[in-house]
Design an enzyme around this catalytic site. Sequence first.
Site, PDB file in Angstrom:
ATOM      1  CG  ASP A   1      -1.753   1.230   1.363  1.00 39.26           C
ATOM      2  OD1 ASP A   1      -2.515   1.528   0.429  1.00 39.26           O
ATOM      3  OD2 ASP A   1      -1.660   1.909   2.402  1.00 39.26           O
TER       4      ASP A   1
ATOM      5  CD  GLU B   1      -3.491  -2.286  -0.864  1.00 39.96           C
ATOM      6  OE1 GLU B   1      -4.061  -1.189  -0.987  1.00 39.96           O
ATOM      7  OE2 GLU B   1      -3.560  -2.975   0.175  1.00 39.96           O
TER       8      GLU B   1
END
Length: 229
Positions: A49, A121
Site C-alpha cells: 500500500d 497490494e
Amino acid sequence: MKLSADLQALSTRLGHRFERPELLVRAVTHSSRAGVNREDNQRLEFLGDRVLGLVMAEALLAEDKSATEGQLAPRFNALVRKEACADVAREIDLGAALKLGRSEMLSGGRRKQALLGDAMEAVIAAVYLDAGFDAAKAMVLRLWGDRIGAVKEDARDAKTALQEWAQARAMPPPSYVELSRDGPDHAPVFVIEVRLEDGQSAKAKAGSKRQAEQAAAKTLLAAVEKSTS
C-alpha cells in the site's frame, strides 16, 4: 523454490521474473490458507500500500505539473483505493492464483473485491522486495496504465458536485434511496436512486452502496448540466 504453473503464469502477466519466488507465494496466500509453514499476505499488503502510494504520488506530480494539492489529493485517492487495486487484479486474473482456505473458496473469495485489492497490494510489495523500487514502479505504471492520465475525470466526486449544483439553485441536498439489494452476501448488487426536489432522478447499480450512489449522482449530474447548458 519452483513456482506452480498458475503462479508462473501470473508472474508472466505481471511482467516480472522473481528471484525469490517465495515472495509471490506469500503475496497470494490469504489468511484462511496460512499455517505454521505458510505465511499470509497481510504484512506484504501493508508494505505494498505504501509503495503504491509513492508510485502514484510521483506519477501524478509528473502528469500535471500545475495541479494544486487540493486537486491532486482526490486523484491520488482514486488511484490507490481498494476498488482500483481490485480492478487491476481482475485484469491480470489475480484471483485465479489466490491461495484460499476452503471456506473462502466456497464463498467466492476469488471474486471478492477486498481480497483482490489486498492481494494486489501484496504483489506490489513482493516485487519491491524482490527487485527494488524501480521494478515495482515500472510494474505499477504498466498495470495502472491509462488510469493515471484519465484520473482527473474519474476522481470527480459526483455526489458533492450534485449537491453543490442543487444548493446553487436553493434546493435541499439530493436524497438517495436504496431500491433493492440482490445477490449473495459476498457479492451484493445495490440499486440506488438519487432524487432532486424538482422531481428529477436517476438510478444506478453497483456492488456497493457508495459506488451505486456515486454512479447515480454522476448520471443525474450529467443530465441536469446538459439541460441547463
